[in-house]
Design an enzyme around this catalytic site. Structure first.
Site, mmCIF file in Angstrom:
data_model
loop_
_atom_site.group_PDB
_atom_site.id
_atom_site.type_symbol
_atom_site.label_atom_id
_atom_site.label_comp_id
_atom_site.label_asym_id
_atom_site.label_seq_id
_atom_site.Cartn_x
_atom_site.Cartn_y
_atom_site.Cartn_z
ATOM 1 N N GLU A 188 -0.063 7.928 2.460
ATOM 2 C CA GLU A 188 0.433 8.157 1.363
ATOM 3 C C GLU A 188 -0.401 9.083 0.491
ATOM 4 O OE1 GLU A 188 -0.192 6.529 -2.023
ATOM 5 O OE2 GLU A 188 -1.590 5.259 -1.065
ATOM 6 N N HIS A 210 3.500 3.640 1.388
ATOM 7 C CA HIS A 210 2.310 2.716 0.990
ATOM 8 C C HIS A 210 1.976 1.681 1.924
ATOM 9 C CE1 HIS A 210 2.797 4.820 -2.771
ATOM 10 N NE2 HIS A 210 1.732 4.128 -3.291
#
Length: 341
Positions: free
Chosen positions: A12, A309
């Site tokens: 991410e 994430h």
């Protein structure tokens, strides 16, 4: 010296890579070298709240640090011994107090004595967990895992002025306990709270009325709170879902020019998406459970989806700890399992 190399452009590509790396470096005593910090963001490099987290971590474990400057994309961090004590840090604006605390707490829980941390900054920020989320959702779960602390919010801090004041007392962990959250259990209560600072009461009434209608909330479970001690006007709407095995909290931030109806609709949509799923843990809580569960050596939970994430955080954690993190798609969601190797 054992070095861990972390490429901040992977996955991410945001600040969580830096925060998790710092937490784990302090805990394990392993030196870490970060490159391409926040390469996945429109403004790469170290921002003010990241710099505060770095300098705070440096102070807590007497680390040797290079590259700790604004906009830097490289950092080396050689940790020393973690020290309990009284600490005070200022983010210098509305940067997230919650994100800085989540960086420091794993280390302070492992210290040999009680600590107290005072932070100045933002308490209710877009794109970050609120201090309300820490108080009502994350910290109670940490308490169940044996990691106890008490968080007080002395003053709310909204964007752009910030100036919130929080204080947390952290107690050393005697023994980490494993946590398994595969089911949320029975719904006990839905409630909502609108925080307003130098904002008309009618804003809170409109927000809460929409929540009442869409989520079928009892009038007695709705409240508005005047937090006028904040340094600038602000508004945050909190929708709280209390279940048998955990609590979830959805926070949306009111900003200048954003209608109260839009603030309320965003909160209702997030809450409704969670309610219609079968997962025990929401998307954001999933990210924040991974590291403490890995420290404990074992744990599991179900969540709604495999986010970047979540996957990226798992990769960082496994570089430091001898653990295995399995993230698998299951019926109507994702199951995450953490085990020692």
């Amino acid at each position: 010296m054992q070095w861990i190399e972390i490429d901040g452009s992977k996955g991410e590509g945001g600040g969580q890579i830096l925060r998790s790396g710092l937490s784990l470096s302090m805990l394990t005593g392993k030196a870490v070298r970060f490159t391409h910090i926040r390469a996945g963001r429109s403004k790469p490099g170290i921002m003010r709240q990241h710099l505060t987290a770095i300098l705070a971590a440096q102070q807590i474990c007497a680390a040797q640090v290079s590259g700790a400057t604004l906009n830097s994309t490289e950092l080396t961090f050689i940790p020393g011994q973690i020290k309990s004590g009284d600490y005070q840090f200022d983010l210098g604006g509305a940067g997230s107090c919650a994100l800085v605390l989540q960086t420091l707490l794993p280390a302070l829980w492992s210290a040999n004595g009680e600590s107290r941390v005072r932070l100045s900054g933002g308490t209710h920020n877009p794109m970050a967990p609120s201090t309300s989320f820490l108080q009502q959702v994350w910290l109670p779960l940490m308490d169940r895992m044996g990691a106890k602390s008490t968080l007080l919010v002395h003053r709310c801090g909204f964007y752009p002025a910030g100036g919130g004041e929080v204080e947390i007392t952290v107690y050393p962990v005697k023994q980490w306990q494993t946590l398994h959250l595969l089911q949320r259990g029975k719904l006990i209560e839905i409630g909502a709270q609108s925080l307003i600072a130098d904002v008309p009461d009618s804003v809170a009434r409109r927000e809460l009325n929409i929540v009442k209608q869409q989520l079928k909330v009892e009038e007695s479970k709705l409240s508005s709170v005047d937090v006028s001690s904040a340094r600038c006007a602000g508004n945050a709407l909190l929708v709280k879902l209390q279940f048998e095995h955990l609590t979830e909290l959805f926070c949306t931030i009111g900003t200048k020019g954003k209608a109260a109806a839009k603030v309320a609709q965003e909160a209702c949509d997030e809450a409704q998406a969670y309610l219609t799923s079968t997962a025990a843990v929401g998307e954001y809580l999933a990210d924040q459970l991974l590291l403490p569960m890995a420290i404990a050596g074992e744990g599991s939970f179900t969540t709604s989806e495999i986010t970047d994430h979540l996957s990226t955080n798992a990769l960082v954690i496994c570089q430091f700890l001898n653990c295995r993190i399995d993230i698998q798609s299951v019926d109507q969601g994702t199951e995450v399992t953490i085990q020692k190797q």
